[in-house]
Design a protein around this motif. Structure first.
Motif, PDB file in Angstrom:
ATOM      1  N   GLN A 128       0.698 -48.532 -20.869  1.00 13.85           N
ATOM      2  CA  GLN A 128       1.977 -49.073 -20.281  1.00 13.85           C
ATOM      3  C   GLN A 128       2.423 -48.026 -18.777  1.00 13.85           C
ATOM      4  OE1 GLN A 128       4.983 -49.113 -23.379  1.00 13.85           O
ATOM      5  NE2 GLN A 128       5.929 -48.717 -22.248  1.00 13.85           N
ATOM      6  N   PHE A 153       8.443 -50.490 -14.925  1.00 17.20           N
ATOM      7  CA  PHE A 153       9.262 -50.854 -13.840  1.00 17.20           C
ATOM      8  C   PHE A 153       8.415 -50.676 -12.643  1.00 17.20           C
ATOM      9  CE2 PHE A 153      11.159 -47.879 -17.056  1.00 17.20           C
ATOM     10  CZ  PHE A 153      11.835 -49.051 -18.021  1.00 17.20           C
ATOM     11  N   ASP A 169      14.988 -43.118 -13.064  1.00 17.13           N
ATOM     12  CA  ASP A 169      16.592 -43.326 -13.217  1.00 17.13           C
ATOM     13  C   ASP A 169      16.518 -42.059 -11.942  1.00 17.13           C
ATOM     14  OD1 ASP A 169      17.665 -44.793 -14.383  1.00 17.13           O
ATOM     15  OD2 ASP A 169      17.791 -43.484 -16.254  1.00 17.13           O
ATOM     16  N   GLU A 220      18.322 -36.989 -24.215  1.00 14.61           N
ATOM     17  CA  GLU A 220      17.160 -37.100 -22.903  1.00 14.61           C
ATOM     18  C   GLU A 220      17.835 -35.930 -22.507  1.00 14.61           C
ATOM     19  OE1 GLU A 220      16.545 -40.902 -21.237  1.00 14.61           O
ATOM     20  OE2 GLU A 220      18.273 -41.010 -19.531  1.00 14.61           O
ATOM     21  N   ILE A 244       7.509 -36.821 -19.481  1.00 12.61           N
ATOM     22  CA  ILE A 244       7.890 -37.442 -20.966  1.00 12.61           C
ATOM     23  C   ILE A 244       7.455 -39.103 -20.682  1.00 12.61           C
ATOM     24  CG2 ILE A 244       9.407 -38.856 -23.096  1.00 12.61           C
ATOM     25  CD1 ILE A 244       9.443 -35.976 -23.004  1.00 12.61           C
ATOM     26  N   ALA A 270       5.668 -42.840 -22.452  1.00 13.60           N
ATOM     27  CA  ALA A 270       5.921 -43.956 -23.472  1.00 13.60           C
ATOM     28  C   ALA A 270       4.808 -43.750 -24.493  1.00 13.60           C
ATOM     29  CB  ALA A 270       6.063 -45.214 -23.065  1.00 13.60           C
ATOM     30  N   THR A 315      18.886 -46.449 -20.457  1.00 14.04           N
ATOM     31  CA  THR A 315      18.181 -45.821 -19.298  1.00 14.04           C
ATOM     32  C   THR A 315      16.134 -46.301 -19.036  1.00 14.04           C
ATOM     33  OG1 THR A 315      17.410 -43.650 -20.081  1.00 14.04           O
ATOM     34  CG2 THR A 315      19.541 -43.786 -19.843  1.00 14.04           C
ATOM     35  N   THR A 316      15.694 -45.423 -17.751  1.00 11.69           N
ATOM     36  CA  THR A 316      14.834 -45.665 -17.518  1.00 11.69           C
ATOM     37  C   THR A 316      13.637 -45.005 -18.081  1.00 11.69           C
ATOM     38  OG1 THR A 316      14.673 -44.223 -15.806  1.00 11.69           O
ATOM     39  CG2 THR A 316      14.736 -46.467 -15.587  1.00 11.69           C
ATOM     40  N   GLY A 317      14.298 -44.068 -19.304  1.00 11.21           N
ATOM     41  CA  GLY A 317      13.412 -42.825 -20.232  1.00 11.21           C
ATOM     42  C   GLY A 317      13.355 -43.711 -21.775  1.00 11.21           C
ATOM     43  N   LYS A 358      14.293 -47.177 -22.500  1.00 10.81           N
ATOM     44  CA  LYS A 358      14.060 -48.344 -22.333  1.00 10.81           C
ATOM     45  C   LYS A 358      13.150 -48.186 -21.774  1.00 10.81           C
ATOM     46  CE  LYS A 358      17.451 -50.286 -19.578  1.00 10.81           C
ATOM     47  NZ  LYS A 358      18.323 -50.843 -18.045  1.00 10.81           N
ATOM     48  N   ASN A 359      11.889 -46.906 -21.426  1.00  9.62           N
ATOM     49  CA  ASN A 359      10.457 -46.905 -21.590  1.00  9.62           C
ATOM     50  C   ASN A 359       9.785 -46.653 -23.223  1.00  9.62           C
ATOM     51  OD1 ASN A 359       7.871 -46.834 -20.013  1.00  9.62           O
ATOM     52  ND2 ASN A 359       7.695 -44.572 -20.326  1.00  9.62           N
ATOM     53  N   TYR A 360      10.104 -46.081 -23.821  1.00  7.61           N
ATOM     54  CA  TYR A 360       9.383 -45.543 -24.822  1.00  7.61           C
ATOM     55  C   TYR A 360       9.559 -46.243 -26.128  1.00  7.61           C
ATOM     56  CZ  TYR A 360      12.412 -42.217 -25.499  1.00  7.61           C
ATOM     57  OH  TYR A 360      14.291 -41.257 -25.554  1.00  7.61           O
TER      58      TYR A 360
END
Ligand SMILES: Cc1cc2nc3c(=O)[nH]c(=O)nc-3n(C[C@H](O)[C@H](O)[C@H](O)COP(=O)(O)OP(=O)(O)OC[C@H]3O[C@@H](n4cnc5c(N)ncnc54)[C@H](O)[C@@H]3O)c2cc1C
Lengths: 250, 313
Positions: free
Chosen positions: A139, A142, A160, B8, B68, B70, B92-94, B96-98
């Motif tokens: 995947q 964003f 982020d 994180e 990192i 996903a 976070t975008t971390g 939320k990604n994995y």
């Protein structure tokens, strides 16, 4: 390569959403519905791939009520080739949506699925990643920029800390962020043409998926309201108040 | 059984969200384990072991987790998931990604961005850009949850958790890291700063954002922005505060040339004190601001800088 774009019908982002007094949900009565803005970006990206000769066919899928066919029609008017409507009643959770999409991918064999990074109704942000996992695909979430080759996609992602680029093997799922592109408006000829494009109608059962929600929504309530404060006349007064009254200036 | 919290961090230290997630995790009522996956991450692992309430820190220190991805992160969490009742990651975008990958493979509905633990199986979460709050109950079985860090107090330090090294999980080999362009700044991080100064479309250019930066530096504040300011290219994407950007809850949020769209408010309305500077007295931002100044920002901001300087900030 085929590109699949799931599109969701949601309350338009300009509508002031109201909670129902019985706290069972939000009020849909006489409310304008539109395509989820992130899905518009997804449709746009797919159409651009087709215009560049990288995609052969763009398929728009919506899982939702009968009226979701209008959302598919919008995608077709923008330039998608055909649609699939999977008719459901009531809320469908992201996991069930991902399962239905997986079954569609097994049939249609797209090389790329482009979803929005989140739907602005449930703000869950799960579907694309769940679909990728169920398919065993990589995947790129964003997405800020996409470079597509025969066998790989290079995806710049909004994270982020800034921007990150990953390379994923195809087939893959990409989810869109705001800066990926600016979606076009459907043109009048586009709208006319869309009327003749086919939309297949299905149900979750056709794909062997039970779309019954698994989470129980106990209630939907209003968030705590902030009150408007005072107007100050000058910068000096503002700093004085922040320092002495609010005590937040240190 | 036990709750697993995915830390994180930047290998050297923990991000603020980690200590806050521990607080949310403890409210589930089960022992809490922290997973630190990284490369040369002993600094982060040490900090993790000092968080009060954490029983065990699992450290997967391997080149596979230098960046990192996903696919690798989800595979690692899944390899551990058998032993846990609940898995928490930051919204976070971390995380939320994995995390949705983990939920899907466990066949569990994820609960995104919780604001409150009502009961060990019941949570509050925002929907419609925070226009409504949903109370949801998870079915029996494993829970997979992302946590909105600003909604929880940080766990204290002074603990002494057991640290256990674990092997790397499988590498699905589906994706690879190519590069990154991280915003560099001496200022505090947007999501943990005590003061945030944000600019909107009213700023008109990236040059004039420097006016805000000068104020921010005097106040040791972070700089944020509305979507419109990011879309216009005044500032990078990681400045965006809102429904689809970052959520902040500082002691003081100063909104400059921002109208106050619901999508923006979603990211800052839990700030303790909100001040707004806008030339339009009808701007919706004034409906939620504690202190509103109707003024042209190109006059007010230089004036504010002068005044702060005078006062020794
Ligand atoms: C799917 C989706 C997601 C979104 N996500 C986000 C999000 O996460 N965050 C976000 O912020 N927005 C988001 N938005 C956008 C949001 O709807 C608004 O468009 C945006 O917040 C407006 O930004 P703004 O207030 O800077 O600009 P505007 O609404 O244009 O307001 C500019 C303000 O500046 C004032 N101004 C102008 N000149 C001056 C001056 N010289 N002095 C003082 N004041 C001045 C004006 O009076 C006006 O109030 C999203 C929208 C969509 C559709």
């Amino acid at each position: 390569m085929k590109v699949l774009v799931p599109v969701k019908r949601v309350i338009d982002y300009n509508v002031k959403v109201r909670v129902k007094t019985d706290q069972t949900g939000v009020d849909f009565a006489n409310v304008k519905m539109s395509m989820n803005p992130f899905d518009e970006i997804a449709v746009e990206e797919a159409i651009r791939l087709k215009e560049k000769g990288k995609a052969s066919e763009v398929i728009a899928v919506s899982i939702g009520p009968r009226e979701a066919s209008e959302t598919i029609r919008t995608a077709l008017a923008m330039g998608a080739d055909r649609g699939i409507l999977v008719k459901t009643e009531g809320e469908v959770e992201p996991l069930a949506v991902a399962k239905i999409l997986k079954a569609i991918c097994d049939e249609e064999k797209p090389r790329l699925v482009i979803t929005g990074k989140q739907a602005i109704d449930d703000d869950a942000g799960q579907t694309g990643q769940m679909l990728a996992a169920l398919l065993g695909w990589p995947q790129g979430t964003f997405a800020h920029k996409l470079e597509l080759d025969e066998n790989t996609a290079r995806i710049e992602r909004e994270i982020d800390g800034g921007l990150q680029t990953v390379e994923v093997r195809l087939p893959a799922v990409m989810t869109t962020d705001l800066r990926l592109n600016e979606p076009r408006y459907a043109s009048l000829p586009g709208i006319m043409k869309a009327k003749k494009k086919p939309i297949a109608e299905k149900t979750p059962a056709d794909y062997g998926v039970d779309a019954t929600p698994r989470l129980k929504v106990l209630k939907v309530s209003e968030p705590p309201k902030r009150q408007a404060g005072v107007k100050v006349k000058t910068v000096v007064e503002l700093l004085d108040k922040l320092k002495n009254e609010a005590g937040v200036l240190g | 059984m036990t709750t697993l919290v995915v830390a994180e961090h930047d290998n050297k230290s923990l991000k603020d969200a980690t200590a806050k997630m521990v607080t949310a995790a403890l409210q589930l009522g089960a022992p809490v384990h922290l997973l630190v996956a990284g490369h040369d991450c002993s600094g982060a692992a040490d900090a993790a072991s000092r968080l009060k309430g954490v029983e065990t820190v699992l450290v997967a220190d391997d080149p596979l987790y230098e960046h990192i991805l996903a696919e690798t992160m989800a595979a690692l969490i899944l390899s551990l998931a058998d032993k846990y009742d609940a898995v928490l990651a930051p919204a976070t975008t971390g995380g939320k990604n994995y995390l949705p990958r983990v939920a899907a493979m466990l066949d569990v509905p994820q609960i995104s961005e919780i604001l409150k633990v009502v009961a060990p199986d019941t949570f509050e979460r925002p929907i419609y850009a925070g226009s409504a709050v949903q109370t949801v109950q998870a079915p029996p079985g494993k829970k997979v949850i992302t946590v909105r860090a600003t909604a929880f107090k940080a766990a204290e330090t002074g603990g002494a958790a057991l640290t256990v090294g674990i092997a790397a999980g499988p590498d699905p080999g589906l994706s690879s890291f190519v590069g990154e362009e991280l915003s560099k700044s001496e200022r505090p991080e947007l999501t943990s700063a005590k003061i945030v100064v944000s600019g909107g479309r009213g700023m008109q250019s990236s040059d004039s954002f420097q006016l805000l930066e000068r104020i921010a530096d005097r106040l040791h504040a972070a700089v944020g922005a509305s979507r419109a300011a990011v879309d216009a290219g005044f500032v990078p994407n990681d400045y965006q505060v809102g429904q689809t950007g970052k959520v902040v809850a500082p002691e003081l949020y100063i909104a400059v040339g921002i109208s106050g769209a619901i999508q923006h408010l979603a990211g800052m309305k839990d700030s303790k004190v909100i001040a707004a500077i806008n030339k339009d007295e009808e701007a919706p931002i004034f409906q939620i601001a504690d202190y509103g100044l109707v003024a042209d920002l190109f006059k007010a901001i230089p004036e504010m800088e002068e005044e702060l300087k005078k006062r020794g900030y």
